[in-house]
Design a protein around this motif. Sequence first.
Motif, PDB file in Angstrom:
ATOM      1  N   LEU A   1       1.421 -21.707 -20.103  1.00 25.84           N
ATOM      2  CA  LEU A   1       2.277 -20.571 -19.831  1.00 25.84           C
ATOM      3  C   LEU A   1       1.744 -19.244 -19.243  1.00 25.84           C
ATOM      4  CD1 LEU A   1       4.792 -20.850 -22.760  1.00 25.84           C
ATOM      5  CD2 LEU A   1       5.325 -21.667 -20.393  1.00 25.84           C
ATOM      6  N   LYS A   2       0.394 -18.935 -19.865  1.00 28.12           N
ATOM      7  CA  LYS A   2      -0.192 -17.886 -19.373  1.00 28.12           C
ATOM      8  C   LYS A   2      -0.598 -18.041 -18.015  1.00 28.12           C
ATOM      9  CE  LYS A   2      -1.797 -15.907 -23.797  1.00 28.12           C
ATOM     10  NZ  LYS A   2      -2.673 -16.200 -24.848  1.00 28.12           N
ATOM     11  N   LEU A   3      -1.299 -18.980 -17.741  1.00 27.60           N
ATOM     12  CA  LEU A   3      -1.561 -19.497 -16.328  1.00 27.60           C
ATOM     13  C   LEU A   3      -0.427 -19.330 -15.289  1.00 27.60           C
ATOM     14  CD1 LEU A   3      -4.253 -22.393 -16.945  1.00 27.60           C
ATOM     15  CD2 LEU A   3      -4.586 -20.018 -16.130  1.00 27.60           C
ATOM     16  N   THR A   4       0.543 -20.063 -15.668  1.00 27.86           N
ATOM     17  CA  THR A   4       1.853 -20.060 -14.844  1.00 27.86           C
ATOM     18  C   THR A   4       2.534 -18.358 -14.751  1.00 27.86           C
ATOM     19  OG1 THR A   4       3.446 -20.851 -16.516  1.00 27.86           O
ATOM     20  CG2 THR A   4       2.411 -22.389 -14.961  1.00 27.86           C
ATOM     21  N   ASP A   5       2.340 -17.843 -15.620  1.00 21.44           N
ATOM     22  CA  ASP A   5       2.708 -16.257 -15.747  1.00 21.44           C
ATOM     23  C   ASP A   5       1.981 -15.452 -14.575  1.00 21.44           C
ATOM     24  OD1 ASP A   5       4.806 -16.793 -17.348  1.00 21.44           O
ATOM     25  OD2 ASP A   5       3.693 -15.667 -19.018  1.00 21.44           O
ATOM     26  N   GLU A   6       0.693 -15.880 -14.421  1.00 21.26           N
ATOM     27  CA  GLU A   6      -0.260 -15.203 -13.702  1.00 21.26           C
ATOM     28  C   GLU A   6      -0.091 -15.617 -12.171  1.00 21.26           C
ATOM     29  OE1 GLU A   6      -4.013 -15.936 -15.110  1.00 21.26           O
ATOM     30  OE2 GLU A   6      -3.680 -14.717 -17.138  1.00 21.26           O
ATOM     31  N   ASP A   7       0.189 -17.135 -11.934  1.00 28.28           N
ATOM     32  CA  ASP A   7       0.162 -17.596 -10.712  1.00 28.28           C
ATOM     33  C   ASP A   7       1.607 -18.246 -10.314  1.00 28.28           C
ATOM     34  OD1 ASP A   7      -0.125 -19.422  -8.447  1.00 28.28           O
ATOM     35  OD2 ASP A   7      -2.336 -20.119  -9.288  1.00 28.28           O
ATOM     36  N   GLN A   8       2.435 -17.655  -9.417  1.00 24.44           N
ATOM     37  CA  GLN A   8       3.907 -17.961  -9.262  1.00 24.44           C
ATOM     38  C   GLN A   8       3.802 -19.233  -8.620  1.00 24.44           C
ATOM     39  OE1 GLN A   8       6.562 -16.878 -10.473  1.00 24.44           O
ATOM     40  NE2 GLN A   8       5.278 -15.588 -11.689  1.00 24.44           N
ATOM     41  N   LYS A   9       2.612 -19.536  -7.632  1.00 25.79           N
ATOM     42  CA  LYS A   9       2.562 -20.987  -6.976  1.00 25.79           C
ATOM     43  C   LYS A   9       2.380 -22.081  -8.055  1.00 25.79           C
ATOM     44  CE  LYS A   9       0.003 -23.285  -3.336  1.00 25.79           C
ATOM     45  NZ  LYS A   9      -1.429 -23.552  -2.825  1.00 25.79           N
TER      46      LYS A   9
ATOM     47  N   THR B   1      -9.680 -25.523 -19.483  1.00 24.48           N
ATOM     48  CA  THR B   1     -11.243 -25.668 -20.092  1.00 24.48           C
ATOM     49  C   THR B   1     -11.785 -24.373 -20.282  1.00 24.48           C
ATOM     50  OG1 THR B   1     -11.541 -27.932 -18.974  1.00 24.48           O
ATOM     51  CG2 THR B   1     -13.430 -26.687 -19.624  1.00 24.48           C
ATOM     52  N   GLU B   2     -11.779 -23.488 -19.573  1.00 21.75           N
ATOM     53  CA  GLU B   2     -12.230 -22.256 -19.802  1.00 21.75           C
ATOM     54  C   GLU B   2     -11.489 -21.593 -20.778  1.00 21.75           C
ATOM     55  OE1 GLU B   2     -12.806 -18.335 -17.096  1.00 21.75           O
ATOM     56  OE2 GLU B   2     -13.414 -20.212 -16.126  1.00 21.75           O
ATOM     57  N   ILE B   3     -10.284 -21.418 -20.772  1.00 25.96           N
ATOM     58  CA  ILE B   3      -9.310 -20.860 -21.840  1.00 25.96           C
ATOM     59  C   ILE B   3      -9.520 -21.329 -23.139  1.00 25.96           C
ATOM     60  CG2 ILE B   3      -7.116 -20.462 -22.433  1.00 25.96           C
ATOM     61  CD1 ILE B   3      -6.530 -20.162 -19.301  1.00 25.96           C
ATOM     62  N   LEU B   4      -9.443 -22.800 -23.394  1.00 24.79           N
ATOM     63  CA  LEU B   4      -9.363 -23.278 -24.431  1.00 24.79           C
ATOM     64  C   LEU B   4     -10.848 -23.633 -25.202  1.00 24.79           C
ATOM     65  CD1 LEU B   4      -6.457 -26.118 -23.387  1.00 24.79           C
ATOM     66  CD2 LEU B   4      -6.457 -23.990 -25.246  1.00 24.79           C
ATOM     67  N   ASN B   5     -11.765 -23.562 -24.274  1.00 25.43           N
ATOM     68  CA  ASN B   5     -13.251 -23.683 -24.500  1.00 25.43           C
ATOM     69  C   ASN B   5     -13.348 -25.073 -25.287  1.00 25.43           C
ATOM     70  OD1 ASN B   5     -14.336 -21.134 -24.322  1.00 25.43           O
ATOM     71  ND2 ASN B   5     -13.391 -20.519 -26.326  1.00 25.43           N
ATOM     72  N   ARG B   6     -12.711 -25.913 -24.443  1.00 25.50           N
ATOM     73  CA  ARG B   6     -12.924 -27.196 -24.602  1.00 25.50           C
ATOM     74  C   ARG B   6     -12.482 -28.149 -23.146  1.00 25.50           C
ATOM     75  NH1 ARG B   6     -10.852 -29.306 -30.023  1.00 25.50           N
ATOM     76  NH2 ARG B   6     -12.551 -30.951 -30.385  1.00 25.50           N
ATOM     77  N   ARG B   7     -13.384 -29.107 -23.196  1.00 23.21           N
ATOM     78  CA  ARG B   7     -13.180 -30.013 -22.040  1.00 23.21           C
ATOM     79  C   ARG B   7     -11.371 -30.562 -21.789  1.00 23.21           C
ATOM     80  NH1 ARG B   7     -13.896 -35.334 -20.908  1.00 23.21           N
ATOM     81  NH2 ARG B   7     -13.789 -35.786 -18.871  1.00 23.21           N
ATOM     82  N   VAL B   8     -10.866 -30.443 -20.811  1.00 24.90           N
ATOM     83  CA  VAL B   8      -9.314 -30.754 -20.641  1.00 24.90           C
ATOM     84  C   VAL B   8      -9.382 -32.015 -19.714  1.00 24.90           C
ATOM     85  CG1 VAL B   8      -7.302 -29.770 -19.998  1.00 24.90           C
ATOM     86  CG2 VAL B   8      -8.562 -28.510 -21.245  1.00 24.90           C
ATOM     87  N   LYS B   9      -8.571 -32.996 -19.943  1.00 26.10           N
ATOM     88  CA  LYS B   9      -8.240 -34.043 -18.790  1.00 26.10           C
ATOM     89  C   LYS B   9      -6.753 -33.952 -19.096  1.00 26.10           C
ATOM     90  CE  LYS B   9      -8.789 -37.782 -16.376  1.00 26.10           C
ATOM     91  NZ  LYS B   9      -8.570 -37.484 -14.863  1.00 26.10           N
TER      92      LYS B   9
END
Length: 182
Positions: free
Chosen positions: A44-52, A95-103
């Motif tokens: 949600l934070k990422l989508t709030d920052e990036d409308q695309k 991955t950067e926000i959660l400090n854990r690898r994400v797939k």
Amino acid sequence: MRGVMRIPFCEFCVKTRLFCSKCQSLLNSGQYEMYDVDVIDAILKLTDEDQKLKSMLSDVEYYKSYDVGNTYFIALKGIRRVPINIVRSLEDKLTEILNRRVKIIEYTANINELVTQIAYPAKPTVATTWLPDGTNETEVRIMKRDARRLKLKPTDMAKLLSAITNRSVKVKVISRDQLNTA
């Protein structure tokens, strides 16, 4: 809400961590974990920052996250319609926000499709054995030469596939000699 990825929790509850009775019951039931809330919050934070990104994820639905082998596997419905470069970028940012690898994977009930996504770039085979009691057991076979290409240990892969599909899944690493006898 239009233009926002569909999520199981109220957006207010995710952002404040003050859960209404519906959202609290989702956590209490064990259907979702607190890390699901953390993952949704990060998206949600990422989508709030990036409308695309927000518009690209508007037809996507959050299914569930799985915490396996120091990686969050995020199962989303409809993510296949999003360009792969956007998905990879989203994985990197999460991955950067959660400090854990994400797939990020496409949620599907089709075990073959799930195995292909999770084992990539290895090329496993899937066999289902029907047992006399009417249940079945799924075995994923991976050639020894491909096993080093896996991003998960075979036991972690079996745990993840079992959790997503609610089925008994075993993962075996086999040699070329065993291929003909398996």
